[in-house]
Design an enzyme around this catalytic site. Sequence first.
Site, PDB file in Angstrom:
ATOM      1  N   ASP A  89     -15.439 -11.450  37.289  1.00  0.00           N
ATOM      2  CA  ASP A  89     -14.210 -12.070  36.780  1.00  0.00           C
ATOM      3  C   ASP A  89     -13.496 -11.084  35.863  1.00  0.00           C
ATOM      4  OD1 ASP A  89     -13.272 -15.330  36.394  1.00  0.00           O
ATOM      5  OD2 ASP A  89     -12.434 -13.818  35.034  1.00  0.00           O
TER       6      ASP A  89
ATOM      7  N   HIS B  43     -17.713 -20.105  39.865  1.00  0.00           N
ATOM      8  CA  HIS B  43     -18.031 -19.226  38.738  1.00  0.00           C
ATOM      9  C   HIS B  43     -19.550 -19.222  38.574  1.00  0.00           C
ATOM     10  CE1 HIS B  43     -13.821 -19.367  37.007  1.00  0.00           C
ATOM     11  NE2 HIS B  43     -13.816 -20.469  37.749  1.00  0.00           N
TER      12      HIS B  43
ATOM     13  N   HIS C 276     -13.394 -21.207  44.617  1.00  0.00           N
ATOM     14  CA  HIS C 276     -14.281 -20.162  44.104  1.00  0.00           C
ATOM     15  C   HIS C 276     -15.273 -20.812  43.157  1.00  0.00           C
ATOM     16  CE1 HIS C 276     -10.711 -20.538  41.560  1.00  0.00           C
ATOM     17  NE2 HIS C 276     -11.525 -20.322  40.528  1.00  0.00           N
TER      18      HIS C 276
END
Length: 159
Positions: free
Chosen positions: A76, A147, A145
């Site tokens: 990220d 994390h 997505h």
Amino acid sequence: KSVTDVSSVTSITLIFSPFLSSIDSTIFLTISFIVLILFYYFSIVFHIAFLFCKIIAGEIPSTKVYEDEYVYAFNDINPQAPVHVLIVPKTHIDSAKDFNEENSEIASHIFLAASKIAKQLNLNDGFRIVTNSGEFGCQTVHHIHFHLLSGRQLSAEMA
Ligand code: 5GP
């Protein structure tokens, strides 16, 4: 990209201006302004919606952590923990609300990749997997997505 959009709208305006000379200039300017705003809005929406497609295609740089036939995972850009990997399916679906009977195998590919990444990064003390969906979930990029967070003791407040 936005600069290109602005210049293309300006060019279109200049090309058509002789044909539109009979139209009241205020109306013409108002229409031009609305077209410009719409161009701007859709270029931003398009960019955000397809940001991760561009990262997967290598058109936008990223730090790859893992890749297979179905999944691309990368660090990220704004990490919330020492380990913050985004696991993204190569098939574009918007968010968790869009899983159905036809595409639900994507979820298993994601969790298989997460397990491999956890081993690869030696996350032996544990990790958290989160997917934000929609406005209340604070989703900002509309390509599903997950994390993967780790590297420190995470807060017990959320989930
Ligand atoms: P969301 O808020 O949609 O759940 O998560 C989107 C995540 O994508 C955020 O954590 C944000 O930091 C990350 N992100 C946004 N743009 C980029 C980018 O261009 N590159 C990378 N590596 N991450 C990004």
